[in-house]
Motif scaffolding. Structure first.
Motif, PDB file in Angstrom:
ATOM      1  N   ASP A  48       0.544  -3.312  -5.202  1.00  0.00           N
ATOM      2  CA  ASP A  48       1.587  -3.758  -4.620  1.00  0.00           C
ATOM      3  C   ASP A  48       2.937  -2.827  -4.973  1.00  0.00           C
ATOM      4  OD1 ASP A  48       0.208  -5.719  -3.321  1.00  0.00           O
ATOM      5  OD2 ASP A  48       0.869  -7.508  -4.357  1.00  0.00           O
ATOM      6  N   ASP A  49       2.834  -2.471  -6.360  1.00  0.00           N
ATOM      7  CA  ASP A  49       4.059  -1.957  -6.693  1.00  0.00           C
ATOM      8  C   ASP A  49       4.083  -0.480  -5.964  1.00  0.00           C
ATOM      9  OD1 ASP A  49       4.640  -3.600  -8.596  1.00  0.00           O
ATOM     10  OD2 ASP A  49       3.847  -2.749 -10.156  1.00  0.00           O
TER      11      ASP A  49
ATOM     12  N   GLN B 139      14.834  -2.080   5.353  1.00  0.00           N
ATOM     13  CA  GLN B 139      15.112  -1.059   4.125  1.00  0.00           C
ATOM     14  C   GLN B 139      16.064  -0.024   4.672  1.00  0.00           C
ATOM     15  OE1 GLN B 139      11.563   1.854   3.726  1.00  0.00           O
ATOM     16  NE2 GLN B 139      10.857  -0.220   4.443  1.00  0.00           N
TER      17      GLN B 139
ATOM     18  N   ASP C 178       5.469  -3.279   2.793  1.00  0.00           N
ATOM     19  CA  ASP C 178       5.220  -4.820   2.700  1.00  0.00           C
ATOM     20  C   ASP C 178       3.732  -4.980   2.232  1.00  0.00           C
ATOM     21  OD1 ASP C 178       4.765  -7.593   2.341  1.00  0.00           O
ATOM     22  OD2 ASP C 178       6.497  -7.960   3.939  1.00  0.00           O
TER      23      ASP C 178
ATOM     24  N   ASN D 239       6.516  -2.249   7.306  1.00  0.00           N
ATOM     25  CA  ASN D 239       7.414  -2.220   6.437  1.00  0.00           C
ATOM     26  C   ASN D 239       8.296  -3.403   6.202  1.00  0.00           C
ATOM     27  OD1 ASN D 239       7.126   1.020   7.891  1.00  0.00           O
ATOM     28  ND2 ASN D 239       7.193   0.740   5.734  1.00  0.00           N
TER      29      ASN D 239
ATOM     30  N   LEU E 294       5.349  -1.100  -2.445  1.00  0.00           N
ATOM     31  CA  LEU E 294       6.683  -1.346  -2.360  1.00  0.00           C
ATOM     32  C   LEU E 294       7.675  -0.395  -2.630  1.00  0.00           C
ATOM     33  CD1 LEU E 294       6.564  -5.024  -4.139  1.00  0.00           C
ATOM     34  CD2 LEU E 294       7.158  -4.622  -1.754  1.00  0.00           C
TER      35      LEU E 294
END
Length: 185
Positions: A26-27, A162, A35, A159, A30
């Motif tokens: 997940d890191d 952002q 997402d 996504n 991100l």
């Protein structure tokens, strides 16, 4: 530096791209602006990539290349939002953290550009990396892309909203850079 090469996606390498997306932390997702909740399933990714293989250049919605170091696959680049003969949007992915920030990305992008410009007959190629992801932004500047603008958007289906930096490379700029398609060498 290792011997680097680029080839069009073939069925043998679909599992590598699928694995990259479904197994990324997940890191990592991100950090590149994806997402984790929007990443398609393994089957959805495989189906979409297989469909790409069967579609002629003129009809492709997406087109992927595999990046190699010493004959081993280490990443991929793809374009989507393709308007054949006009424009497309490029994405850059090195699969392992140990291959990132090594200078390979720059050389692999240079080797990828002829595939995109020539095979899709593009007039413009854009890339809109997450503004907070410095590596692709540095790479794009170093290979000849021009910074166009920074703005906030949801750049793709996986996504979150952002800030992105839009970089563009027009056919005339690309031709002046003299990057050669591998079939020309």
């Amino acid at each position: 530096m290792n011997a680097l090469s680029v080839r069009e996606l073939s069925a043998d390498f679909i599992p590598h791209i699928v694995s990259y997306w479904v197994k990324s932390s997940d890191d990592h997702l991100l950090a590149m602006g994806a997402d984790p909740k929007k990443v398609p399933s393994q089957d959805q990714f495989s189906e979409a990539l297989n469909a790409q293989l069967e579609t002629p250049y003129e009809g492709k919605q997406s087109y992927a290349l595999i990046w190699f170091a010493d004959g081993e696959p280490i990443g991929h680049s793809n374009v989507n939002k393709i308007q054949f003969g006009k424009e497309a949007f490029m994405h850059l992915h090195l699969w392992e953290s140990k291959t990132r920030a090594s200078g390979r990305g720059r050389q692999l992008v240079i080797r990828s550009l002829p595939f995109f410009f020539e095979n899709l007959q593009l007039e413009r190629l854009f890339c809109e990396p997450y503004a907070k992801n410095e590596a692709p932004n540095r790479t794009l500047a170093s290979v000849g892309f021009s910074f166009e603008k920074e703005y906030t958007t949801i750049p793709g289906s996986i996504n979150f909203e952002q800030p992105v930096k839009r970089w563009g490379l027009h056919r005339e700029q690309y031709q002046k850079l003299g990057y050669q398609h591998p079939s020309a060498s």
